[in-house]
Design a protein around this motif. Structure first.
Motif, mmCIF file in Angstrom:
data_model
loop_
_atom_site.group_PDB
_atom_site.id
_atom_site.type_symbol
_atom_site.label_atom_id
_atom_site.label_comp_id
_atom_site.label_asym_id
_atom_site.label_seq_id
_atom_site.Cartn_x
_atom_site.Cartn_y
_atom_site.Cartn_z
ATOM 1 N N ALA A 127 -16.175 16.530 -16.802
ATOM 2 C CA ALA A 127 -15.919 17.819 -17.444
ATOM 3 C C ALA A 127 -17.004 18.849 -17.169
ATOM 4 N N GLY A 128 -18.023 18.486 -16.380
ATOM 5 C CA GLY A 128 -19.028 19.457 -15.983
ATOM 6 C C GLY A 128 -20.271 19.513 -16.853
ATOM 7 N N TYR A 129 -20.603 18.385 -17.501
ATOM 8 C CA TYR A 129 -21.781 18.356 -18.374
ATOM 9 C C TYR A 129 -22.912 17.535 -17.759
ATOM 10 N N ARG A 130 -24.096 17.899 -18.165
ATOM 11 C CA ARG A 130 -25.288 17.110 -17.880
ATOM 12 C C ARG A 130 -25.717 16.437 -19.182
ATOM 13 N N GLN B 295 -21.911 3.007 -32.997
ATOM 14 C CA GLN B 295 -21.761 4.443 -32.791
ATOM 15 C C GLN B 295 -22.591 4.873 -31.582
ATOM 16 N N LEU B 296 -22.043 5.793 -30.792
ATOM 17 C CA LEU B 296 -22.769 6.378 -29.673
ATOM 18 C C LEU B 296 -22.911 7.883 -29.889
ATOM 19 N N TYR B 297 -24.124 8.366 -29.763
ATOM 20 C CA TYR B 297 -24.400 9.809 -29.835
ATOM 21 C C TYR B 297 -24.826 10.310 -28.461
ATOM 22 N N VAL B 298 -24.248 11.436 -28.038
ATOM 23 C CA VAL B 298 -24.622 12.061 -26.771
ATOM 24 C C VAL B 298 -24.928 13.530 -26.985
ATOM 25 N N LEU B 299 -26.031 13.980 -26.412
ATOM 26 C CA LEU B 299 -26.394 15.388 -26.352
ATOM 27 C C LEU B 299 -26.200 15.834 -24.909
ATOM 28 N N ALA B 300 -25.389 16.870 -24.707
ATOM 29 C CA ALA B 300 -25.082 17.316 -23.349
ATOM 30 C C ALA B 300 -25.099 18.836 -23.278
ATOM 31 N N SER B 301 -25.242 19.335 -22.053
ATOM 32 C CA SER B 301 -25.176 20.766 -21.813
ATOM 33 C C SER B 301 -24.423 20.984 -20.501
ATOM 34 N N ALA B 302 -23.967 22.219 -20.292
ATOM 35 C CA ALA B 302 -23.278 22.533 -19.049
ATOM 36 C C ALA B 302 -24.211 22.316 -17.866
ATOM 37 N N LYS B 303 -23.710 21.806 -16.767
ATOM 38 C CA LYS B 303 -24.547 21.478 -15.620
ATOM 39 C C LYS B 303 -25.295 22.700 -15.078
ATOM 40 N N GLU B 304 -24.690 23.878 -15.210
ATOM 41 C CA GLU B 304 -25.340 25.062 -14.658
ATOM 42 C C GLU B 304 -26.472 25.576 -15.542
ATOM 43 N N SER B 305 -26.632 25.032 -16.765
ATOM 44 C CA SER B 305 -27.659 25.531 -17.676
ATOM 45 C C SER B 305 -29.042 25.079 -17.244
#
Length: 267
Positions: free
Chosen positions: A208-211, A257-267
């Motif tokens: 989906a385009g996340y880092r 439980q799984l927690y993920v912190l992600a941001s858009a790849k272009e950020s």
């Protein structure tokens, strides 16, 4: 339809905006029926939502937060208590009304619609998406849309149940689960479409385009909620905080439980 309640100082407004026709709520209704007859599940759900404070406080910065799904409002209240402005997207009318009653003076806007039909009018610093991604039909497509709702430098927070958790491994060893990703009829009736592993969750975010910036497991769950409920101790006040503490010291894949912190790849 829009319902609003103003705080006494007139500065803060709660509003419900009905933006789209409701989707089929049969899964939500069946989930409620199950929970009414299962006090252990109710207690466990409350305990888990309270434990969300660790990642909400550690990683959600605001000031403008979008929460996808509100449940009983526990996490929304935690965000509001920090003075953050929160928009909630929730398709269940009862959940919306309960949240409005629970937080009448909050900096809160409730959009009564499905995630897929939500069209924001602003970008958000944080998007909180806890325990709902496994219930959407097309997760990658929705995650791609959500990416467009995040402000530059903003972040996505995802929590899902973990297919590889200790209790599911034990269930498979006992012959109760044909595979770790198997969904029971109860889960299917509650609206679940899949149960993620750490790998499949990261794959969907990547597609989906996340880092991915952080990925952590939390809460060690040795048995199902019914079995835990038979123990002679309070789940919310004692057992789950202890299981959370132990879970911080075991591999992510064993936690429920799984927690993920992600941001858009272009950020």
């Amino acid at each position: 339809m829009e319902l609003a309640a103003s705080a006494g100082n007139g500065l803060c407004v709660c509003a419900i905006e009905n933006e789209a026709p409701m989707n089929d709520r049969s899964g939500v209704g069946e989930l409620r029926t199950t929970q009414r007859h299962n006090s252990a599940s109710q207690s466990a759900d409350l305990a888990i939502r309270r434990l969300d404070r660790w990642w909400l406080d550690a990683f959600v910065r605001g000031p403008h937060v979008l929460e996808l799904g509100c449940g009983d409002g526990t996490s929304t209240q935690m965000l509001d208590a920090r003075g953050l402005a929160v928009d909630v997207v929730e398709k269940d009318a009862d959940f919306c009304q309960n949240l409005l009653a629970r937080l009448p003076g909050a900096r809160l806007t409730i959009h009564e619609c499905a995630y897929e039909s939500f069209s924001p009018t602003r970008a958000y610093d944080d998007v909180v998406f806890a325990r709902s991604l496994d219930q959407v039909e097309a997760p990658v497509s929705l995650l791609e849309r959500i990416r467009g709702w995040i402000a530059p430098g903003g972040r996505l927070h995802v929590v899902v149940q973990n297919a590889e958790s200790l209790h599911r491994r034990i269930g498979q060893a006992l012959g109760h689960l044909p595979s770790l990703t198997h969904l029971s009829q109860k889960s299917l009736a509650a609206g679940h479409k899949r149960v993620y592993t750490k790998l499949t969750l990261l794959q969907d975010l990547e597609a989906a385009g996340y880092r991915v910036r952080e990925c952590e497991g939390f809460l060690l769950k040795p048995f199902d909620y019914d079995s835990l409920g038979r123990l002679d101790m309070p789940l919310v006040e004692e057992l789950f905080p202890a299981l959370f503490a132990v879970g911080r010291d075991v591999p992510d894949e064993l936690c429920c439980q799984l927690y993920v912190l992600a941001s858009a790849k272009e950020s």
